[in-house]
Every structure is written in structure tokens, then in C-alpha cells.
Design a protein around this motif. Structure first.
Motif, short mmCIF file in Angstrom:
data_model
loop_
_atom_site.label_atom_id
_atom_site.label_comp_id
_atom_site.label_asym_id
_atom_site.label_seq_id
_atom_site.Cartn_x
_atom_site.Cartn_y
_atom_site.Cartn_z
N UNK A 1 0.82 -1.22 0.00
CA UNK A 1 0.00 0.00 0.00
C UNK A 1 0.85 1.27 0.00
N UNK A 2 0.31 2.36 -0.48
CA UNK A 2 1.01 3.64 -0.44
C UNK A 2 1.31 4.00 1.01
N UNK A 3 2.54 4.46 1.25
CA UNK A 3 2.95 4.90 2.58
C UNK A 3 3.30 6.38 2.53
N UNK A 4 2.76 7.12 3.48
CA UNK A 4 3.00 8.55 3.58
C UNK A 4 3.99 8.79 4.72
N UNK A 5 5.11 9.42 4.42
CA UNK A 5 6.13 9.73 5.42
C UNK A 5 5.74 11.04 6.10
N UNK A 6 5.41 10.97 7.40
CA UNK A 6 4.83 12.12 8.09
C UNK A 6 5.84 13.23 8.37
N UNK A 7 7.08 12.86 8.61
CA UNK A 7 8.09 13.87 8.95
C UNK A 7 8.28 14.85 7.80
N UNK A 8 8.41 16.13 8.14
CA UNK A 8 8.65 17.15 7.13
C UNK A 8 7.39 17.73 6.50
N UNK A 9 6.25 17.18 6.83
CA UNK A 9 4.97 17.69 6.34
C UNK A 9 4.26 18.39 7.50
N UNK A 10 3.61 19.53 7.22
CA UNK A 10 2.85 20.13 8.31
C UNK A 10 1.53 19.38 8.46
N UNK A 11 0.84 19.62 9.56
CA UNK A 11 -0.35 18.85 9.88
C UNK A 11 -1.44 19.00 8.83
N UNK A 12 -1.62 20.20 8.31
CA UNK A 12 -2.65 20.44 7.31
C UNK A 12 -2.36 19.66 6.03
N UNK A 13 -1.10 19.66 5.60
CA UNK A 13 -0.72 18.89 4.41
C UNK A 13 -0.94 17.41 4.62
N UNK B 1 6.24 7.17 10.62
CA UNK B 1 6.94 8.17 11.43
C UNK B 1 6.00 9.27 11.91
N UNK B 2 4.86 8.83 12.40
CA UNK B 2 3.85 9.74 12.94
C UNK B 2 3.90 9.66 14.46
N UNK B 3 4.44 10.69 15.09
CA UNK B 3 4.56 10.70 16.53
C UNK B 3 3.18 10.79 17.19
N UNK B 4 3.10 10.31 18.42
CA UNK B 4 1.82 10.25 19.12
C UNK B 4 1.19 11.63 19.27
N UNK B 5 2.00 12.66 19.59
CA UNK B 5 1.43 13.99 19.79
C UNK B 5 0.84 14.55 18.50
N UNK B 6 1.47 14.23 17.37
CA UNK B 6 0.92 14.67 16.08
C UNK B 6 -0.36 13.93 15.75
N UNK B 7 -0.38 12.63 16.02
CA UNK B 7 -1.59 11.85 15.79
C UNK B 7 -2.75 12.41 16.61
N UNK B 8 -2.46 12.77 17.85
CA UNK B 8 -3.50 13.33 18.72
C UNK B 8 -4.06 14.63 18.17
N UNK B 9 -3.20 15.41 17.50
CA UNK B 9 -3.62 16.70 16.95
C UNK B 9 -4.49 16.55 15.70
N UNK B 10 -4.25 15.50 14.91
CA UNK B 10 -4.96 15.39 13.62
C UNK B 10 -6.08 14.37 13.61
N UNK B 11 -6.18 13.53 14.65
CA UNK B 11 -7.13 12.41 14.58
C UNK B 11 -8.58 12.89 14.47
N UNK B 12 -8.91 14.03 15.10
CA UNK B 12 -10.29 14.53 14.99
C UNK B 12 -10.64 14.91 13.56
N UNK B 13 -9.65 15.45 12.83
CA UNK B 13 -9.88 15.83 11.43
C UNK B 13 -10.03 14.61 10.53
N UNK B 14 -9.56 13.47 11.00
CA UNK B 14 -9.63 12.25 10.21
C UNK B 14 -10.85 11.39 10.54
N UNK B 15 -11.65 11.83 11.51
CA UNK B 15 -12.83 11.05 11.89
C UNK B 15 -13.82 10.92 10.74
N UNK B 16 -13.73 11.83 9.78
CA UNK B 16 -14.61 11.75 8.61
C UNK B 16 -14.40 10.42 7.88
#
Length: 255
Positions: free
Chosen positions: A47-59, A77-92
Motif C-alpha cells: 500500500x502507499x505509505x505517507x512519510x509524516x516527517x517534514x509535512x505540516x499537519x494540514x498537508x 513516522x507519525x509521533x503520538x502527539x501529532x496523531x493526537x492533533x490530527x485524529x479529529x480531522x480524520x474522523x470523517x
């Protein structure tokens, strides 16, 4: 793709038009920051893999949502604090019937819409407990690509007697390749490769003191191994190890 080929067979489009449509259908542009490769899983079996480092949260959120219709994407490479910040936007995505899984140790988020059918087995061994995060990255990648994974953690050369029963179990279960993750002096892949008749993938980790710090001592040791049959990944590259092992298994287990 079937629709394009059918139009070509019916004479509705030329071969040049069909070629252009097939090429463009595999790339989806997101504004000016990303070009999504929608056909990677078909070409590579991973499957396609997205490398989280170097991308801002919106991207990152926009890229993940851009894959929603594919039904299967991995974010590494998605740290827990970043996941916590974006998970609500991904609930869709969950509203669309997709499942979101996050593994803190591996720093991986998986979005999927179906159970993964397993075919072929991979073994993963770590020298120490500190090497487990890299091993877990490899495990998740291998499982999401359709392989069954057997793990044995903390069985390194500091207590070599721990190793042999785990290797025997993996060989009895018919693993086709073994990933060996080790830091410090990086000796474990050489030991394993000298005991088994399947390919060994060595992954050096940035675990160690002094000259071993950063993983280069382990990397050099694995590259210099006197045991044949070892492929060596970059430092901490559990993702690459998982993909390489899956590639071997898929070639062996082709119907």
C-alpha cells in the motif's frame, strides 16, 4: 482501467489516448504540495505509505483524505502527539466506513476498509527490547502488505541461548525470510544467517553507546558480515525491511 481498455477495444479512443488516460489516472495532484500515486499498490503489492516527517499537519491531513477512496494507506513516522492533533480531522474517514489504527511504538497509522488476507510468512527477531520500535514498523508494513508475521524479541547475542528455540519455531512454521533488527555491535544478523537456509534482512538501529551511538557500528558490522545471504537496510529502516521481505515472499508464494 477496465473502462479505458474497453473503450480502446470498442474503437472509441485511440491507443495514444488510452495510454495518456492510463498514465494520468495514477496521479492525483493535491494543490501544489503533493502528487498522489494511486497505482502503487497494484504495481508493487504494498500500500502507499505517507512519510509524516517534514509535512505540516494540514498537508498530512489533506494527503490522507486524498487516499480515502483507495481504502488502504499507511502513515509512517507519525509521533503520538501529532496523531493526537490530527485524529479529529480524520474522523470523517470513520464516517465513511474506514478503520483507523495507530501503533504508538511503531509510530504508524493505518487506514483500511477491509481485512487483509495473509499469504506467506515472515519472521522478525530483535537483539534487544530497545530495537522493538523498528521491528514493529517492519511488522506492520509486512502485515498490511498481506504477510503473516512471527516475532521473537530480545533474543540477542548477550544471551545467545535465548535465540535457538525461536529460530527453530520460525523454521518449523515455514517462514520464507527473517528480518533481524539489532543495535550496539549489530552481530545478531550474522549469527542468524549462519543458522538458517532462508534470506536474512539485517536492520541496524541507532541503539548504543560511544562509537555505537547512531547505529553506524551496527551498520558497518552487518555490511561486513562473513555469513552469506544477508541484505542490509539503512539505519532504523524498518519500513524498508518490511517491504523487501514482502517482495521476497510474494515472489516465492506466487500462485
Amino acid at each position: 482501467m477496465k473502462e479505458i481498455l474497453q473503450k480502446l477495444m470498442n474503437g472509441e479512443i485511440s491507443s495514444e489516448e488510452a495510454e495518456k488516460m492510463l498514465k494520468t489516472m495514477q496521479i492525483r495532484e493535491l494543490e501544489d504540495f503533493a502528487k498522489i500515486d494511486t497505482g502503487r499498490d497494484v504495481r508493487t503489492g504494498v500500500p502507499e505509505a505517507i512519510f509524516a516527517e517534514g509535512k505540516d499537519d494540514d498537508e498530512l491531513v489533506k494527503i490522507v483524505l486524498g487516499f480515502a477512496d483507495k481504502g488502504h494507506v499507511i502513515v509512517t513516522r507519525l509521533e503520538k502527539d501529532r496523531y493526537s492533533l490530527i485524529k479529529d480531522e480524520l474522523k470523517v474517514l470513520e464516517d465513511q466506513g474506514l478503520e483507523l489504527d495507530y501503533n504508538e511504538r511503531a509510530r504508524i497509522m493505518v487506514v483500511r476498509d477491509h481485512e487483509i488476507e495473509k499469504n506467506g510468512k515472515i519472521g522478525i527477531i530483535t537483539a534487544g527490547t530497545s530495537d522493538i520500535p523498528v521491528a514493529e514498523e517492519a511488522r506492520i508494513i509486512a502485515e498490511e502488505a498481506g504477510c503473516e508475521v512471527l516475532t521473537s524479541y530480545d533474543v540477542g547475542v548477550a544471551g545467545i541461548h535465548r535465540l535457538f528455540g525461536h529460530i527453530r519455531r520460525m523454521l518449523e512454521k515455514d517462514v520464507k525470510v527473517i528480518i533481524v533488527v539489532a543495535g550496539m555491535e549489530g552481530a545478531l544478523p550474522s549469527v542468524v544467517a549462519g543458522l538458517v537456509d532462508v534470506p536474512v534482512v539485517g536492520v541496524p538501529t541507532s541503539v548504543g553507546y560511544g562509537v555505537g551511538e547512531g547505529g553506524f557500528t551496527a551498520l558497518y558490522a552487518m555490511l561486513q558480515s562473513c555469513a552469506p545471504g544477508i541484505a542490509v537496510m539503512n539505519i532504523d529502516n524498518g519500513f524498508g525491511a518490511g517491504v523487501f521481505a514482502v517482495t521476497i515472499v510474494k515472489q516465492i508464494c506466487k500462485p
